[in-house]
Design an enzyme around this catalytic site. Sequence first.
Site, mmCIF file in Angstrom:
data_model
loop_
_atom_site.group_PDB
_atom_site.id
_atom_site.type_symbol
_atom_site.label_atom_id
_atom_site.label_comp_id
_atom_site.label_asym_id
_atom_site.label_seq_id
_atom_site.Cartn_x
_atom_site.Cartn_y
_atom_site.Cartn_z
ATOM 1 N N TYR A 33 0.664 -1.137 -0.004
ATOM 2 C CA TYR A 33 -0.108 0.124 0.018
ATOM 3 C C TYR A 33 0.823 1.169 -0.085
ATOM 4 C CZ TYR A 33 -3.528 -3.625 1.323
ATOM 5 O OH TYR A 33 -4.489 -4.508 1.085
ATOM 6 N N HIS A 88 -8.515 1.874 -5.677
ATOM 7 C CA HIS A 88 -7.736 0.995 -4.855
ATOM 8 C C HIS A 88 -6.389 1.394 -5.036
ATOM 9 C CE1 HIS A 88 -10.961 -1.470 -3.901
ATOM 10 N NE2 HIS A 88 -11.199 -1.545 -5.119
ATOM 11 N N ARG A 137 -9.943 -11.280 -4.036
ATOM 12 C CA ARG A 137 -9.854 -10.233 -4.395
ATOM 13 C C ARG A 137 -10.406 -9.705 -5.692
ATOM 14 N NH1 ARG A 137 -7.724 -7.566 -0.043
ATOM 15 N NH2 ARG A 137 -6.040 -8.701 1.357
ATOM 16 N N ASP A 151 -25.621 -2.143 -3.297
ATOM 17 C CA ASP A 151 -27.053 -1.727 -3.350
ATOM 18 C C ASP A 151 -27.196 -0.185 -3.267
ATOM 19 O OD1 ASP A 151 -27.870 -4.306 -4.151
ATOM 20 O OD2 ASP A 151 -28.803 -4.765 -2.103
ATOM 21 N N ASN A 163 -13.019 3.939 -1.664
ATOM 22 C CA ASN A 163 -11.935 2.843 -1.514
ATOM 23 C C ASN A 163 -12.856 2.155 -0.219
ATOM 24 O OD1 ASN A 163 -10.170 0.721 -0.641
ATOM 25 N ND2 ASN A 163 -8.377 2.268 -1.094
#
Length: 152
Positions: free
Chosen positions: A32, A110, A121, A97, A84
């Site tokens: 990340y 992402h 994923r 939804d 994200n």
Amino acid sequence: MPLSNECSETPAVFVLSGPNLNLLGTREPEIYGHDTLEDIHGRLAERAAALGLRVDCRQSNHEGTLIDWLHEAHFAGAKAVLLNAGGYTHTSVALHDAIKSIRVPVIEVHLSDPMKRESFRHLSYIGMAAAAHFAGHGADSYMLALDAAARF
């Protein structure tokens, strides 16, 4: 909490971050990166101002809170939402939804590329409902998404 003190006439882009993103900078930096969420939010605020926008950046580890914020973006007349959803991306029909229920375009964001990671994923309930997707560009995924939001 809004990061910009611009007047309310300036179109808002909500930036919603899901679970564990508050740990950016220290959480698995090899995946990340080293930017914190606050670093990213600061750069987004600067870029938004240059685009004639303002950002409203928020983070929660709770699915229902993210849903409430999506609804708020709708009722506030936000220009777009950058979302994200973290791990909820792959599990949350409720977020899917909620996105389908609002009239605000939602852009999936992402830092890493989920398609190049574990097979669980590869399914994105968020992506099934999102207007656009930016992934795999590290913190720049957010900047690319903001640039796209400015064009909506």
